[in-house]
Design a protein around this motif. Sequence first.
Motif, PDB file in Angstrom:
ATOM      1  N   LEU A  58      20.906 -19.382  89.523  1.00 27.72           N
ATOM      2  CA  LEU A  58      21.378 -20.431  88.609  1.00 27.72           C
ATOM      3  C   LEU A  58      22.327 -19.868  87.558  1.00 27.72           C
ATOM      4  CD1 LEU A  58      17.990 -22.338  88.106  1.00 27.72           C
ATOM      5  CD2 LEU A  58      19.897 -23.011  89.583  1.00 27.72           C
ATOM      6  N   GLU A  59      21.981 -18.697  87.032  1.00 28.08           N
ATOM      7  CA  GLU A  59      22.822 -18.074  86.004  1.00 28.08           C
ATOM      8  C   GLU A  59      24.192 -17.710  86.559  1.00 28.08           C
ATOM      9  OE1 GLU A  59      22.900 -13.960  83.326  1.00 28.08           O
ATOM     10  OE2 GLU A  59      20.972 -14.762  84.018  1.00 28.08           O
ATOM     11  N   SER A  60      24.201 -17.131  87.751  1.00 30.38           N
ATOM     12  CA  SER A  60      25.477 -16.716  88.347  1.00 30.38           C
ATOM     13  C   SER A  60      26.342 -17.905  88.723  1.00 30.38           C
ATOM     14  CB  SER A  60      25.210 -15.857  89.587  1.00 30.38           C
ATOM     15  OG  SER A  60      24.545 -14.658  89.257  1.00 30.38           O
ATOM     16  N   THR A  61      25.749 -18.921  89.323  1.00 29.72           N
ATOM     17  CA  THR A  61      26.544 -20.079  89.742  1.00 29.72           C
ATOM     18  C   THR A  61      27.092 -20.860  88.557  1.00 29.72           C
ATOM     19  OG1 THR A  61      24.485 -21.349  90.026  1.00 29.72           O
ATOM     20  CG2 THR A  61      25.442 -20.334  91.990  1.00 29.72           C
ATOM     21  N   ASN A  62      26.479 -20.718  87.387  1.00 26.76           N
ATOM     22  CA  ASN A  62      27.037 -21.346  86.183  1.00 26.76           C
ATOM     23  C   ASN A  62      28.455 -20.861  85.914  1.00 26.76           C
ATOM     24  OD1 ASN A  62      24.961 -23.064  85.450  1.00 26.76           O
ATOM     25  ND2 ASN A  62      23.953 -21.575  84.117  1.00 26.76           N
ATOM     26  N   ASN A  63      28.753 -19.638  86.369  1.00 29.17           N
ATOM     27  CA  ASN A  63      30.057 -19.032  86.094  1.00 29.17           C
ATOM     28  C   ASN A  63      30.997 -19.067  87.295  1.00 29.17           C
ATOM     29  OD1 ASN A  63      29.482 -18.067  83.341  1.00 29.17           O
ATOM     30  ND2 ASN A  63      27.958 -16.784  84.369  1.00 29.17           N
ATOM     31  N   LEU A  64      30.629 -19.875  88.290  1.00 24.39           N
ATOM     32  CA  LEU A  64      31.449 -19.969  89.497  1.00 24.39           C
ATOM     33  C   LEU A  64      31.968 -21.393  89.692  1.00 24.39           C
ATOM     34  CD1 LEU A  64      29.237 -17.803  91.892  1.00 24.39           C
ATOM     35  CD2 LEU A  64      31.469 -17.178  90.912  1.00 24.39           C
ATOM     36  N   TYR A 102      28.214 -28.612  92.831  1.00 29.12           N
ATOM     37  CA  TYR A 102      26.860 -29.122  93.070  1.00 29.12           C
ATOM     38  C   TYR A 102      25.964 -27.986  93.589  1.00 29.12           C
ATOM     39  CZ  TYR A 102      28.815 -33.929  93.132  1.00 29.12           C
ATOM     40  OH  TYR A 102      29.439 -35.122  92.829  1.00 29.12           O
ATOM     41  N   LEU A 103      24.693 -28.032  93.196  1.00 29.65           N
ATOM     42  CA  LEU A 103      23.675 -27.145  93.763  1.00 29.65           C
ATOM     43  C   LEU A 103      22.593 -28.006  94.394  1.00 29.65           C
ATOM     44  CD1 LEU A 103      23.068 -24.487  90.936  1.00 29.65           C
ATOM     45  CD2 LEU A 103      24.672 -24.356  92.858  1.00 29.65           C
ATOM     46  N   GLU A 104      22.425 -27.859  95.690  1.00 32.56           N
ATOM     47  CA  GLU A 104      21.323 -28.556  96.358  1.00 32.56           C
ATOM     48  C   GLU A 104      20.136 -27.593  96.395  1.00 32.56           C
ATOM     49  OE1 GLU A 104      21.535 -31.546  99.848  1.00 32.56           O
ATOM     50  OE2 GLU A 104      21.269 -29.563 100.747  1.00 32.56           O
ATOM     51  N   VAL A 105      19.060 -27.969  95.690  1.00 29.81           N
ATOM     52  CA  VAL A 105      17.983 -27.009  95.435  1.00 29.81           C
ATOM     53  C   VAL A 105      16.775 -27.195  96.352  1.00 29.81           C
ATOM     54  CG1 VAL A 105      18.676 -26.650  93.051  1.00 29.81           C
ATOM     55  CG2 VAL A 105      17.038 -28.479  93.603  1.00 29.81           C
ATOM     56  N   GLY A 106      16.786 -28.204  97.222  1.00 28.75           N
ATOM     57  CA  GLY A 106      15.678 -28.353  98.149  1.00 28.75           C
ATOM     58  C   GLY A 106      15.477 -29.782  98.586  1.00 28.75           C
ATOM     59  N   LEU A 153      12.229 -28.944  88.798  1.00 28.02           N
ATOM     60  CA  LEU A 153      13.514 -29.604  88.579  1.00 28.02           C
ATOM     61  C   LEU A 153      13.863 -29.656  87.095  1.00 28.02           C
ATOM     62  CD1 LEU A 153      13.239 -32.530  91.168  1.00 28.02           C
ATOM     63  CD2 LEU A 153      14.673 -30.475  91.331  1.00 28.02           C
ATOM     64  N   GLU A 154      12.864 -29.826  86.247  1.00 27.41           N
ATOM     65  CA  GLU A 154      13.111 -29.801  84.798  1.00 27.41           C
ATOM     66  C   GLU A 154      13.646 -28.441  84.369  1.00 27.41           C
ATOM     67  OE1 GLU A 154       9.777 -33.035  83.201  1.00 27.41           O
ATOM     68  OE2 GLU A 154       9.262 -30.896  83.352  1.00 27.41           O
ATOM     69  N   ASP A 155      13.061 -27.380  84.906  1.00 30.32           N
ATOM     70  CA  ASP A 155      13.509 -26.033  84.544  1.00 30.32           C
ATOM     71  C   ASP A 155      14.912 -25.760  85.076  1.00 30.32           C
ATOM     72  OD1 ASP A 155      12.810 -23.370  83.384  1.00 30.32           O
ATOM     73  OD2 ASP A 155      13.131 -22.718  85.455  1.00 30.32           O
ATOM     74  N   ILE A 156      15.170 -26.186  86.301  1.00 29.79           N
ATOM     75  CA  ILE A 156      16.502 -26.010  86.873  1.00 29.79           C
ATOM     76  C   ILE A 156      17.536 -26.771  86.056  1.00 29.79           C
ATOM     77  CG2 ILE A 156      17.955 -26.593  88.867  1.00 29.79           C
ATOM     78  CD1 ILE A 156      15.523 -25.965  90.648  1.00 29.79           C
ATOM     79  N   ARG A 157      17.179 -27.998  85.660  1.00 28.91           N
ATOM     80  CA  ARG A 157      18.091 -28.821  84.871  1.00 28.91           C
ATOM     81  C   ARG A 157      18.461 -28.136  83.551  1.00 28.91           C
ATOM     82  NH1 ARG A 157      21.592 -31.925  86.371  1.00 28.91           N
ATOM     83  NH2 ARG A 157      22.523 -30.069  85.505  1.00 28.91           N
ATOM     84  N   LYS A 158      17.497 -27.440  82.935  1.00 29.56           N
ATOM     85  CA  LYS A 158      17.752 -26.744  81.677  1.00 29.56           C
ATOM     86  C   LYS A 158      18.652 -25.520  81.878  1.00 29.56           C
ATOM     87  CE  LYS A 158      13.293 -28.017  79.615  1.00 29.56           C
ATOM     88  NZ  LYS A 158      11.952 -27.499  79.201  1.00 29.56           N
ATOM     89  N   ARG A 159      18.510 -24.864  83.030  1.00 30.00           N
ATOM     90  CA  ARG A 159      19.203 -23.604  83.262  1.00 30.00           C
ATOM     91  C   ARG A 159      20.594 -23.781  83.879  1.00 30.00           C
ATOM     92  NH1 ARG A 159      15.837 -19.029  83.224  1.00 30.00           N
ATOM     93  NH2 ARG A 159      13.622 -19.501  82.967  1.00 30.00           N
ATOM     94  N   SER A 160      20.795 -24.857  84.609  1.00 25.46           N
ATOM     95  CA  SER A 160      22.037 -25.008  85.355  1.00 25.46           C
ATOM     96  C   SER A 160      23.017 -25.951  84.675  1.00 25.46           C
ATOM     97  CB  SER A 160      21.741 -25.521  86.771  1.00 25.46           C
ATOM     98  OG  SER A 160      22.948 -25.678  87.495  1.00 25.46           O
ATOM     99  N   LEU A 161      24.298 -25.587  84.753  1.00 29.22           N
ATOM    100  CA  LEU A 161      25.369 -26.433  84.240  1.00 29.22           C
ATOM    101  C   LEU A 161      25.986 -27.296  85.343  1.00 29.22           C
ATOM    102  CD1 LEU A 161      27.199 -23.730  82.060  1.00 29.22           C
ATOM    103  CD2 LEU A 161      25.449 -25.365  81.326  1.00 29.22           C
ATOM    104  N   LYS A 162      25.476 -27.159  86.550  1.00 37.76           N
ATOM    105  CA  LYS A 162      26.048 -27.859  87.687  1.00 37.76           C
ATOM    106  C   LYS A 162      25.311 -29.174  87.943  1.00 37.76           C
ATOM    107  CE  LYS A 162      28.587 -24.242  88.220  1.00 37.76           C
ATOM    108  NZ  LYS A 162      30.043 -24.267  87.901  1.00 37.76           N
ATOM    109  N   LYS A 163      25.912 -30.018  88.780  1.00 37.41           N
ATOM    110  CA  LYS A 163      25.218 -31.208  89.233  1.00 37.41           C
ATOM    111  C   LYS A 163      24.138 -30.789  90.225  1.00 37.41           C
ATOM    112  CE  LYS A 163      28.703 -34.805  88.557  1.00 37.41           C
ATOM    113  NZ  LYS A 163      29.415 -35.944  89.178  1.00 37.41           N
ATOM    114  N   ILE A 164      22.948 -31.350  90.069  1.00 39.35           N
ATOM    115  CA  ILE A 164      21.800 -30.952  90.879  1.00 39.35           C
ATOM    116  C   ILE A 164      21.573 -31.974  91.987  1.00 39.35           C
ATOM    117  CG2 ILE A 164      19.341 -30.400  90.867  1.00 39.35           C
ATOM    118  CD1 ILE A 164      21.206 -28.407  89.387  1.00 39.35           C
TER     119      ILE A 164
END
Length: 514
Positions: free
Chosen positions: A29-35, A39-43, A64-75
């Motif tokens: 999640l951290e790395s993809t924030n800078n790429l 969209y990130l499809e997480v499961g 999903l709540e934790d991913i939402r906090k960490r990611s800047l991408k559309k989930i």
Amino acid sequence: MAKILDCTLRDGGYYTNWDFDKSLVNQYLESTNNLPIDYLEVGYRSIPMKGYLGKYFYCPIYELEDIRKRSLKKIVIILNEKDIRVEHIKDLLGPIVGLVDMVRIAIDPEYLGRALVLAEGVKKLGFEVGFNVMYMSKWKQYGDFIKELKNVDGIADYFYMVDSYGGVYPEDVIETMNLVRENTKCKLGFHGHNNLELALINSLTAISQGIDIIDATIWGMGRGAGNLKTELLLTALNSKEGLDVDFNALGTVVNSFDTLLKKYEWGTNLPYMISGSNSLPQKDVMDWVTTRFYSFNSIIQALQNQKAKVEDNERLPIFESTESIDEILIIGGGKTAVDHAEGVMEFILSNPNMTVIHASSKNASHYNTIPNKQVFCLVGNEGHRMEQVFDNFGNFEGICVLPPFPRKMGTYIPSTVREKCFELPSVEFTDKFKDSHTALALQTAIFLNSSKVFIVGYDGYQDVQLSQKERDLTEENETLFSLFNDNISPLTSLTPSVYKKLKFDSVYSYIYEK
């Protein structure tokens, strides 16, 4: 420029059973924030299913709540249309409104109409909707499917062409895009599998034709042969289109998946290439390649049978035995059958009425001088292995047994032993793993009416760090040993083994006084 959707956690879950280490997910999640990924499809979100399926198959709300906090991408999450109905939408999707941006639906073209009803319910909750329509290379076989695409307008935000078999070519991509555009105004996406290593050129072709969104995964991690590599797509677009890419961030996320790549070894190989080029399902190939010890020849034979729509290519005489054998020795492919071969030979020679069953031919050369009756189990690649073990079959005195017809993996028999080959009428003591080496050897012992069965060369794996294939084989053998012990007779290992379901004696205790 087309949008990019990375679906590593969802598609890669076919190898990890949808479990990923939390620290790996956080790094992802951290790395993809800078790429430049949109969209990130997480499961998956799924109703309860039988068997163990991991966190990212169900995507619990807290995750999903934790991913939402960490990611800047559309989930994004995905629903499998074959399992999900309209009545499930409230419970599955209601609690994640605001946490997830897009819901994609994996769709068999045959059930497009049913998927449209499901998608309407999803759309009402405010999600973007993606249609992932599988089996792109076979769409023309689905009757009125193409004409029904007009009904997608206003419901789906993205209509994906999914190359499920990994067998389409760039010209197929262009033709299919034009065909779809004639029937719907929906934005188009492409999800390419890499059986023929065409995922990149097919995706670049789709981009050149104005595709709206492209799927990719880190290291190409995904079902079967895997997908377009995210890092390869970004590198190509950086060079070709000037896409701004932070290669430090890209290198970090790629390196973080190195361990999984070494463990699961996804990617294309000859069976995947053949299945892709003939539009054959990858599910069986993935099982044969990753969890079973089948040779490429066996797998290819099975694929050719699927293509020809035949069950098997040969029937054999039925194995029959009218005599009862007091004692049987089953020899496996483990190292202990070699390390203790001299002692085992003494044991065999002291029991001239004992029948020897070779579950694997791997160690047979160490026992080829014994006068006892010998039976060889031909499963998977054993026919080819026998040709390597026996340089000259001229003095071959054994017989060969194969699983009952039809054999899923087809039949390969060395021509020089064909007249000595038989098939079992059935495998009765188990309803699992019926085509395995161990099941075949144990069922042969049953048909020989043996009162006592010994085992050597079933070592198990001593290393704590087992591969998934080794772990699966261990569990498979333990299951078969347990069923045999409980329902037939005790199994006694005469050489060291880590299998817990075996009784243990020493081969040397049997030859002590001889």
